[in-house]
Write a protein that holds these residues in place. Structure first.
Motif, PDB file in Angstrom:
ATOM      1  N   GLN A 173       0.829  -1.208   0.000  1.00  0.00           N
ATOM      2  CA  GLN A 173       0.000   0.000   0.000  1.00  0.00           C
ATOM      3  C   GLN A 173       0.865   1.261   0.000  1.00  0.00           C
ATOM      4  OE1 GLN A 173      -2.200  -1.052   3.556  1.00  0.00           O
ATOM      5  NE2 GLN A 173      -4.094  -1.393   2.388  1.00  0.00           N
ATOM      6  N   ARG A 175       3.958   1.501  -1.032  1.00  0.00           N
ATOM      7  CA  ARG A 175       4.638   1.568  -2.325  1.00  0.00           C
ATOM      8  C   ARG A 175       3.728   2.216  -3.370  1.00  0.00           C
ATOM      9  NH1 ARG A 175       8.502  -1.735  -5.211  1.00  0.00           N
ATOM     10  NH2 ARG A 175       8.107  -1.605  -7.442  1.00  0.00           N
ATOM     11  N   GLU A 176       2.473   1.808  -3.372  1.00  0.00           N
ATOM     12  CA  GLU A 176       1.509   2.349  -4.341  1.00  0.00           C
ATOM     13  C   GLU A 176       1.367   3.859  -4.191  1.00  0.00           C
ATOM     14  OE1 GLU A 176      -3.213   1.840  -5.598  1.00  0.00           O
ATOM     15  OE2 GLU A 176      -2.244   0.335  -4.314  1.00  0.00           O
ATOM     16  N   VAL A 177       1.303   4.327  -2.947  1.00  0.00           N
ATOM     17  CA  VAL A 177       1.181   5.763  -2.709  1.00  0.00           C
ATOM     18  C   VAL A 177       2.453   6.494  -3.127  1.00  0.00           C
ATOM     19  CG1 VAL A 177       0.930   7.554  -0.933  1.00  0.00           C
ATOM     20  CG2 VAL A 177      -0.491   5.486  -0.836  1.00  0.00           C
ATOM     21  N   LEU A 179       4.711   5.767  -5.311  1.00  0.00           N
ATOM     22  CA  LEU A 179       4.960   5.779  -6.751  1.00  0.00           C
ATOM     23  C   LEU A 179       3.833   6.422  -7.553  1.00  0.00           C
ATOM     24  CD1 LEU A 179       6.485   2.198  -7.223  1.00  0.00           C
ATOM     25  CD2 LEU A 179       7.666   4.353  -6.813  1.00  0.00           C
ATOM     26  N   ASN A 180       2.784   6.832  -6.887  1.00  0.00           N
ATOM     27  CA  ASN A 180       1.600   7.393  -7.568  1.00  0.00           C
ATOM     28  C   ASN A 180       1.798   8.890  -7.813  1.00  0.00           C
ATOM     29  OD1 ASN A 180      -0.895   8.264  -8.446  1.00  0.00           O
ATOM     30  ND2 ASN A 180      -2.043   6.983  -7.010  1.00  0.00           N
ATOM     31  N   GLU A 181       1.979   9.267  -9.073  1.00  0.00           N
ATOM     32  CA  GLU A 181       2.219  10.669  -9.428  1.00  0.00           C
ATOM     33  C   GLU A 181       0.997  11.553  -9.209  1.00  0.00           C
ATOM     34  OE1 GLU A 181       4.998  11.992 -10.108  1.00  0.00           O
ATOM     35  OE2 GLU A 181       6.311  10.300 -10.588  1.00  0.00           O
ATOM     36  N   GLU A 182      -0.161  10.941  -8.990  1.00  0.00           N
ATOM     37  CA  GLU A 182      -1.385  11.718  -8.758  1.00  0.00           C
ATOM     38  C   GLU A 182      -1.575  12.081  -7.286  1.00  0.00           C
ATOM     39  OE1 GLU A 182      -3.134  12.728 -11.396  1.00  0.00           O
ATOM     40  OE2 GLU A 182      -1.614  11.666 -12.569  1.00  0.00           O
ATOM     41  N   LYS A 183      -0.819  11.458  -6.411  1.00  0.00           N
ATOM     42  CA  LYS A 183      -0.945  11.724  -4.982  1.00  0.00           C
ATOM     43  C   LYS A 183      -0.242  13.039  -4.621  1.00  0.00           C
ATOM     44  CE  LYS A 183      -3.091   7.973  -3.491  1.00  0.00           C
ATOM     45  NZ  LYS A 183      -4.394   8.037  -2.784  1.00  0.00           N
ATOM     46  N   ARG A 188       2.964  11.297  -0.289  1.00  0.00           N
ATOM     47  CA  ARG A 188       4.071  10.499  -0.808  1.00  0.00           C
ATOM     48  C   ARG A 188       5.258  10.523   0.162  1.00  0.00           C
ATOM     49  NH1 ARG A 188       4.880  11.938  -7.064  1.00  0.00           N
ATOM     50  NH2 ARG A 188       5.802   9.846  -7.140  1.00  0.00           N
ATOM     51  N   SER A 210      11.365   4.644  -6.376  1.00  0.00           N
ATOM     52  CA  SER A 210      10.848   6.012  -6.408  1.00  0.00           C
ATOM     53  C   SER A 210      11.914   7.032  -6.792  1.00  0.00           C
ATOM     54  CB  SER A 210      10.214   6.390  -5.064  1.00  0.00           C
ATOM     55  OG  SER A 210      11.170   6.397  -4.022  1.00  0.00           O
TER      56      SER A 210
END
Length: 313
Positions: A173, A175-177, A179-183, A188, A210
């Motif tokens: 979870q 990791r997903e946050v 690497l998420n460019e929309e967050k 992050r 990252s």
């Protein structure tokens, strides 16, 4: 905030350290030795000397002085840090560090200035730092009002720009946050520090991945965190960052510092190679890292006063 010792401190030693830090004829590594020692002291002389150093011609030294004032949470340094943040003639890395220091100190009175720079500063890395600082101050305010602050002391003895994400979050979870460019940047960063505190192989792998984030600010913090972890698995990725002349200097600088912390043979050889890099932020970082390693190998403290190891930014 961690308690800082001052073994061996005396008025004469304090005066020596202040003079050494501000002496431009000294090697950059010697000036950093003085800086790291001064950040463990309290009082007007160390504080005012560090403030003066934020205007040094070496952007590396100036940004480290601002970082130190933030880590010390020196409230009396706030006006000087505000002036640094407002001075667009200064290098973005110095303004960025002033903004981060204002967030670390955490006064609500810093909010208007940070909001102003969030909109008006021409450097993206400074604007993103202001975003982080504002969120950190808001978190402190909420925690102060209801007694449920999420900002706890870091196990790495650093005052971090964001509180780690919930310990209930899994590595996947986080990791997903991260690497998420929309967050948002704060989310992050929070995921990054939570992964750092977790410290397992999967967490380190996520942090390394990252290094390809779009934000130079985030990439520089990732390199800093990998230096804190001192995990040799990160050596190749950090080496690639340092060797990339098209990478942002603040990211290459942090990669050099991190390689100095890892200190395997490959890292040391690369630091020696890039100690003559045309970018001063990089060459000076390599010089300082190599000097720190030399003292460590000789069994001596890099600092003039033997105290807790500083977090280098």
């Amino acid at each position: 905030m961690a308690t800082m010792c001052s073994f061996g401190s005396s008025p004469e030693m304090e005066r020596f350290l202040c003079e050494r830090l501000l002496d431009p004829t000294q090697p950059i590594s010697e000036r950093f030795r003085a800086l790291f020692s001064l950040r463990n002291l309290r009082g007007p002389a160390p504080r005012d000397t560090l403030i003066l150093a934020t205007r040094d011609s070496s952007n590396l030294l100036a940004h480290e002085a601002a970082f130190a004032l933030g880590q010390m949470q020196e409230v009396d340094a706030v006006p000087a840090l505000e002036a640094v943040l407002n001075d667009l003639s200064l290098h973005p890395i110095v303004r960025h560090e002033a903004a981060e220091a204002l967030g670390a100190i955490g006064l609500e009175s810093n909010i208007p200035l940070l909001k102003n720079s969030l909109v008006l500063d021409p450097a993206q890395e400074v604007r993103e730092t202001c975003e982080l600082a504002l969120r950190r101050i808001e978190e402190l305010k909420i925690g102060s009002n209801d007694g449920t602050s999420t900002i706890e002391a870091s196990p790495f003895l650093s005052v971090d720009p964001a509180a780690p994400a919930s310990s209930c979050s899994s590595v996947d979870q986080l990791r997903e946050v991260l690497l998420n460019e929309e967050k948002g940047m704060y989310e992050r960063y929070a995921a990054l520090f939570s992964l750092r505190n977790h410290g397992g192989d999967d967490a380190v792998s996520a942090i390394i991945d990252s290094l390809h984030a779009k934000s130079a600010l985030l990439r520089h913090e990732v390199a800093y965190v990998l230096g804190q972890l001192q995990n040799k698995v990160a050596s190749d990725a950090l080496s690639n960052v340092l060797k990339d002349v098209n990478e942002h200097p603040m990211v290459r600088h942090e990669a050099a510092e991190a390689l100095g912390s890892i200190a395997d043979a490959q890292s040391v050889a690369l630091l020696e190679e890039f100690a003559v890099d045309p970018e001063p932020l990089v060459s000076q970082s390599c010089e300082v890292a190599l000097s720190m390693l030399e003292f460590e190998r000789s069994g001596k403290s890099f600092e003039y006063l033997f105290m807790q190891a500083p977090q280098v930014q």
